[in-house]
Design a protein around this motif. Structure first.
Motif, PDB file in Angstrom:
ATOM      1  N   UNK A  32      37.188  44.229  36.766  1.00 48.39           N
ATOM      2  CA  UNK A  32      37.955  43.348  37.633  1.00 48.39           C
ATOM      3  C   UNK A  32      37.568  43.631  39.072  1.00 48.39           C
ATOM      4  N   UNK A  66      38.882  43.273  43.136  1.00 49.20           N
ATOM      5  CA  UNK A  66      40.025  43.062  44.024  1.00 49.20           C
ATOM      6  C   UNK A  66      39.557  43.176  45.468  1.00 49.20           C
ATOM      7  N   UNK A  79      44.232  40.941  48.242  1.00 50.00           N
ATOM      8  CA  UNK A  79      44.235  39.773  47.359  1.00 50.00           C
ATOM      9  C   UNK A  79      44.454  40.198  45.908  1.00 50.00           C
ATOM     10  N   UNK A  80      44.543  39.237  45.051  1.00 49.71           N
ATOM     11  CA  UNK A  80      44.859  39.554  43.659  1.00 49.71           C
ATOM     12  C   UNK A  80      43.651  40.081  42.917  1.00 49.71           C
ATOM     13  N   UNK A  81      43.942  40.707  41.805  1.00 50.16           N
ATOM     14  CA  UNK A  81      42.943  41.244  40.916  1.00 50.16           C
ATOM     15  C   UNK A  81      42.321  40.078  40.153  1.00 50.16           C
ATOM     16  N   UNK A 107      39.474  38.739  37.218  1.00 47.00           N
ATOM     17  CA  UNK A 107      38.677  39.085  36.056  1.00 47.00           C
ATOM     18  C   UNK A 107      37.197  38.776  36.324  1.00 47.00           C
ATOM     19  N   UNK A 130      37.619  47.485  39.597  1.00 49.80           N
ATOM     20  CA  UNK A 130      38.409  48.243  38.629  1.00 49.80           C
ATOM     21  C   UNK A 130      37.840  48.052  37.237  1.00 49.80           C
ATOM     22  N   UNK A 156      45.781  50.253  38.494  1.00 52.57           N
ATOM     23  CA  UNK A 156      46.974  49.665  37.907  1.00 52.57           C
ATOM     24  C   UNK A 156      47.484  50.524  36.761  1.00 52.57           C
ATOM     25  N   UNK A 190      52.253  43.672  39.700  1.00 51.00           N
ATOM     26  CA  UNK A 190      51.476  42.520  39.253  1.00 51.00           C
ATOM     27  C   UNK A 190      51.965  42.045  37.890  1.00 51.00           C
ATOM     28  N   UNK A 225      41.677  38.948  28.177  1.00 48.55           N
ATOM     29  CA  UNK A 225      41.379  38.575  29.548  1.00 48.55           C
ATOM     30  C   UNK A 225      42.684  38.332  30.270  1.00 48.55           C
ATOM     31  N   UNK A 226      43.135  39.326  31.017  1.00 47.15           N
ATOM     32  CA  UNK A 226      44.368  39.196  31.764  1.00 47.15           C
ATOM     33  C   UNK A 226      44.138  38.381  33.028  1.00 47.15           C
ATOM     34  N   UNK A 227      45.046  37.452  33.284  1.00 48.95           N
ATOM     35  CA  UNK A 227      45.056  36.706  34.530  1.00 48.95           C
ATOM     36  C   UNK A 227      46.231  37.226  35.341  1.00 48.95           C
ATOM     37  N   UNK A 228      45.943  37.758  36.512  1.00 49.54           N
ATOM     38  CA  UNK A 228      46.982  38.397  37.317  1.00 49.54           C
ATOM     39  C   UNK A 228      47.555  37.445  38.354  1.00 49.54           C
ATOM     40  N   UNK A 229      48.817  37.656  38.668  1.00 50.61           N
ATOM     41  CA  UNK A 229      49.419  37.023  39.826  1.00 50.61           C
ATOM     42  C   UNK A 229      48.963  37.731  41.096  1.00 50.61           C
ATOM     43  N   UNK A 230      49.407  37.218  42.221  1.00 54.13           N
ATOM     44  CA  UNK A 230      48.949  37.749  43.503  1.00 54.13           C
ATOM     45  C   UNK A 230      49.638  39.052  43.862  1.00 54.13           C
ATOM     46  N   UNK A 231      50.694  39.392  43.127  1.00 54.22           N
ATOM     47  CA  UNK A 231      51.378  40.655  43.347  1.00 54.22           C
ATOM     48  C   UNK A 231      52.571  40.526  44.268  1.00 54.22           C
TER      49      UNK A 231
END
Lengths: 114, 115
Positions: A35, A37, A41-43, A45, A91, B44, B90, B102-108
């Motif tokens: 990943x 980052x 900003x967001x992580x 894929x 990451x 994380x 997150x 495949x994880x799709x993350x939010x902006x946190x």
């Protein structure tokens, strides 16, 4: 809990050079991920990898990127050549299997491309 | 396509307060939801996940989250926060059955806990 180790923690290189980021995943895990980052900003894929093959990659996984895990050693992300926009924290993660298994993340490698 | 939205960029509370961090998702199929915490300068760490069964799931350090299909939400809660809970949280969504996870993350959401 399970540990994923990333080496080095910080790497500084000149634009156009090659860089290899190393990841030592959890010992019995079979799926591996990278990943990206960008600061604040967001992580996002990049890619996942299983049984010696890329399973899925995002549009961020440019042609200059490649991954491998030769003979059960480090899971690596290679960028050749690097560009300024590759500066980010990368990451690594691993999971025992696919589907709903928990991903375990390393602490990241901060890549700075000058 | 899965998407995840965390509407609060920054939440500030006092130690001992309760807190709820919001997460909404969009996806029509079988879904897997999780929360991760990121302390400054670290990777994380997994908190909890939901994929079926009891919609309220318990995680580490007193965190819990509740899945709501009708609201398309998976909000994270803690009854009494500690200063060490200060971190970025997150929310992540994944359609299981796909290759790998495949994880799709939010902006946190940055949680700041004041003494």
């Amino acid at each position: 809990g399970p540990k994923v180790l990333q080496i080095p923690s910080h790497q500084i290189i000149d634009m156009g050079q090659m860089v290899t980021l190393n990841c030592d995943p959890v010992s019995n895990h079979l799926y591996f991920y990278w990943y990206k980052q960008i600061l604040g900003q967001q992580m996002e894929f990049l890619v996942n990898f299983y049984n010696g093959k890329v399973m899925e990659k995002s549009k961020l996984f440019k042609d200059q990127f490649s991954v491998e895990r030769p003979d059960g050693s480090y899971f690596t992300l290679k960028i050749q050549p690097t560009a300024l926009e590759d500066s980010a924290v990368y990451f690594c993660a691993s999971s025992l299997s696919g589907g709903i298994e928990t991903l375990y993340f390393g602490s990241g490698t901060r890549l700075t491309v000058l | 396509t899965q998407t995840v939205s965390q509407s609060d960029a920054h939440v500030t509370v006092f130690e001992g307060d309760s807190v709820e961090l919001r997460c909404n998702y969009s996806y029509g199929g079988s879904i897997y939801l999780s929360w991760y915490i990121q302390h400054h300068g670290h990777g994380l760490q997994f908190l909890l996940k939901y994929y079926s069964g009891n919609p309220v799931v318990q995680g580490v350090n007193g965190f819990e989250a509740e899945f709501s299909k009708s609201d398309s939400s998976f909000h994270l809660r803690k009854a009494s926060v500690h200063w060490s809970d200060s971190a970025v949280y997150f929310c992540a969504v994944s359609a299981y059955g796909s290759s790998g996870n495949k994880l799709i993350f939010g902006i946190g959401t940055l949680l700041s806990v004041k003494p």
